[in-house]
Design an enzyme around this catalytic site. Sequence first.
Site, PDB file in Angstrom:
ATOM      1  CB  CYS A 265      -0.943  -0.005   1.205  1.00  0.00           C
ATOM      2  SG  CYS A 265      -0.119  -0.085   2.800  1.00  0.00           S
TER       3      CYS A 265
ATOM      4  CD  GLU B  99      -3.646  -0.964  -1.446  1.00  0.00           C
ATOM      5  OE1 GLU B  99      -3.365  -2.174  -1.529  1.00  0.00           O
ATOM      6  OE2 GLU B  99      -4.213  -0.463  -0.452  1.00  0.00           O
TER       7      GLU B  99
END
Length: 371
Positions: A327, A361
């Site tokens: 992330c 991400e």
Amino acid sequence: MECRHFGRCGSCRWYEEGYEGQLTKKAEEIKALFAPLYTGAFDIARSAPEGYRARAEFKVWHVGDTMHFAMNSIDREGVVLLEECPMVTAPIQALMWPLLDALNAAPGMGRKLFGMDFLAGRDGDIAVSMLYHRKLDDTWKAQAAELATKFGISIIGRSRKQKEVIGRDHVIESVDVAERTYRFKQIENSFTQPNPGVNAQMIGWALQQFEGLGGDLLELYCGAGNFTIPFASRFDRVLATEISKSSIHAAKTNMELNDVHNIDFVRMSAEEFVQALDGVREFNRMKGIDLPSYRLDTIFVDPPRAGMDEASCDFAARHEHILYISCNPETLKRDLEYLTRTHRIEAMAMFDQFPYTHHMEMGVKLKKAAQ
């Protein structure tokens, strides 16, 4: 997505050229960031341009006797009182404004209410967390029960050292991946993937990377089993670790919900698991798990934003195959600079979980390089 608060609300920060423009720019930035390590093709998982967030947190702002939903302003100089929020899913959008009207009409219900969090499943199952700076009494419980019945939702009241649950403290989410529907118990106030459409694409991409590998899988940072449960279809067995007790409990429930039986979930940190695997320490939590019987050639990691430390990278590098979901592209690049000493990158992907922000991400597949 059209929103009357663009340019003032701090939630969406990249909107001038619409969804396509922000996605193109983010992709260009990511490719430039990783160019020293990888120049191949990137798979790109696109989000729905609106109605994509199934988990959302709002301030509750009091102006006189009236409450409003609010977000920090883009310049962080105060707040923006919201009249709409098209980024949330349709069930949340349909609920939040009538619920706010009901709260404004309920005597005392809004006293010292400062925040509301919404968690929604695909089929309209919704849990609403109400955050207070006061103790919640029997009057609040009765009022909350009336609202929960009226709107067909669960309500969780939270204040300092207090949690009151009217209904359930979770929702059941459904995710379609690889021609199968998976069901997940998602607990309020814990991590869940906020964008269900992109989440399904992330799982699908990861499953494709595992095609033909076989053997057993080790997963670190497994959470409530969002990836683990579908991954079980690709391996003989899965050994998955997670430090959060509530997440492990939910993961075991999710295994039962999906009639999956080849996963061992263990509550321990990545560092503790390495100690157990190497025989440095014995853990009661590992009783009944025959570690030597596992054939762990493949590891999957989905760490927090800080990424993995050097010791964790060293451990991951022991495995023939590494699949890494990140992330935070910056910490991913740092970790890949370390991992590519022993492994080569075979595939990369971008997942647009948070449209109209600079966030992206990432997914990376690595295989041990020939010695």
